[in-house]
Design an enzyme around this catalytic site. Structure first.
Site, PDB file in Angstrom:
ATOM      1  N   ASP A 164       0.562  -1.224   0.351  1.00 21.74           N
ATOM      2  CA  ASP A 164      -0.071   0.131  -0.196  1.00 21.74           C
ATOM      3  C   ASP A 164       0.948   1.310  -0.483  1.00 21.74           C
ATOM      4  OD1 ASP A 164      -2.433   1.521   0.264  1.00 21.74           O
ATOM      5  OD2 ASP A 164      -2.072   1.280   2.608  1.00 21.74           O
ATOM      6  N   SER A 165       0.356   2.274  -0.679  1.00 22.82           N
ATOM      7  CA  SER A 165       0.906   3.497   0.050  1.00 22.82           C
ATOM      8  C   SER A 165       1.421   4.196   1.642  1.00 22.82           C
ATOM      9  CB  SER A 165       0.715   4.703  -0.959  1.00 22.82           C
ATOM     10  OG  SER A 165      -0.983   5.078   0.208  1.00 22.82           O
TER      11      SER A 165
ATOM     12  N   CYS B 265      -3.784  -1.125  -2.569  1.00 15.93           N
ATOM     13  CA  CYS B 265      -3.929   0.693  -2.736  1.00 15.93           C
ATOM     14  C   CYS B 265      -4.610   0.498  -4.271  1.00 15.93           C
ATOM     15  CB  CYS B 265      -2.121   1.271  -3.380  1.00 15.93           C
ATOM     16  SG  CYS B 265      -2.649   2.983  -3.268  1.00 15.93           S
TER      17      CYS B 265
ATOM     18  N   HIS C 213      -8.116   3.972   3.552  1.00 15.52           N
ATOM     19  CA  HIS C 213      -8.504   4.414   4.520  1.00 15.52           C
ATOM     20  C   HIS C 213      -9.762   4.536   5.133  1.00 15.52           C
ATOM     21  CE1 HIS C 213      -4.956   5.986   3.867  1.00 15.52           C
ATOM     22  NE2 HIS C 213      -4.442   6.098   4.721  1.00 15.52           N
TER      23      HIS C 213
END
Ligand code: DGL
Length: 264
Positions: free
Chosen positions: A13-14, A76, A187
């Site tokens: 993921d970022s 992501c 998120h």
């Protein structure tokens, strides 16, 4: 690098938001080993150009493949829009787009689907295209909701400010009478309560990370971990005092090794 019988699944993921996806994968595949990479030094990806996101994504893939993973799950959403589901250096790569689109079509009654994501995800139209490829008559509408990422990172879960912002972001989608909303960002599952309150009971939320875990079931069934079970290796590209606390709070029953990845 040769694969071993206990080769892990790589997840990237970022940042650490991808823990929502890792959590789904680890719950569905408790016998599997995992290596997580969060590119915290270069977060966010959702504000960057497709070329930059692709470049970072490929560096992340190379890092995980050099660690000996048997597959990579791109958690992501922004990176998933730029790196197709395919194999990379002979290692299978899975992303959240097709599974998220498929699950939305499965649960939607009227085929009226909304998408919330970062600006990069919405502008790429990856979800929109994946849905329309499978259901050309579906109605699809997307909204970029960039403010939700820092709110989740700040831990403002179920906060009145988050509720208000979530409400504002979904207004246009609700006016278009969606019955299903894809949470197209790592998120957003953390803000599920606020989002549920904002959309009301007539809209079903689709967690793209959970959809990815379902989608990978066949692969894991055919390539199960046949070796010992290891701690989850949790790499980030920048050290932050908050990472361990947050990760342990979200996955309290798992053991982790926290490590620094030198890839920038
Ligand atoms: N992980 C990103 C995504 O799912 C959100 C955070 C970012 O913008 O990097 O799109």
């Amino acid at each position: 690098m040769a694969l071993k019988e206990n080769s892990p699944i790589g997840v990237f993921d970022s940042g650490i938001g991808g823990i929502t996806v890792l959590r789904e994968l680890a719950a569905r595949f408790p016998k599997e080993n995992f290596i997580y990479l969060g590119d915290t030094a270069r977060l966010p990806y959702g504000t960057k150009s497709p070329e930059t996101i692709r470049k970072y994504g490929e560096q992340n893939l190379n890092f995980l493949i050099e660690k000996g993973v048997k597959a990579v799950a791109i958690a992501c959403n922004s990176a998933s829009t730029q790196i197709p589901e395919d194999s990379y250096r002979n290692i299978p790569v899975f992303n959240v787009i097709r599974p998220g689109a498929q699950m939305a079509l499965q649960v939607s009654i009227d085929q009226r689907i909304g998408i919330l994501g970062t600006r990069a995800t919405v502008l790429s139209e990856a979800y929109q295209k994946a849905i329309l490829r499978q259901a050309p008559n579906a109605f699809v509408i997307a909204e970029a909701a960039p403010l939700l990422v820092p709110l989740a990172e700040e831990g403002w879960i179920d906060d009145p400010v988050t509720n208000l912002i979530a409400y504002r972001y979904v207004q246009r989608l609700l006016q278009s009478r969606i019955d299903t909303l894809i949470l197209g960002c790592t998120h957003y599952p953390l803000l599920k309560n606020s989002l549920l309150r904002a959309v009301g009971s007539s809209v079903t939320l689709v967690d793209s990370g959970a959809a990815l875990a379902v989608h990978m079931s066949d692969f894991v069934a055919k390539n199960p971990n046949a070796g010992k079970h290891d701690k989850i290796q949790f790499y980030t590209t920048d050290a932050s005092s908050n990472t361990e606390k947050l990760v342990k709070a979200l996955m309290p029953n798992k053991e982790f090794d926290f490590l620094l990845a030198d890839l920038c």
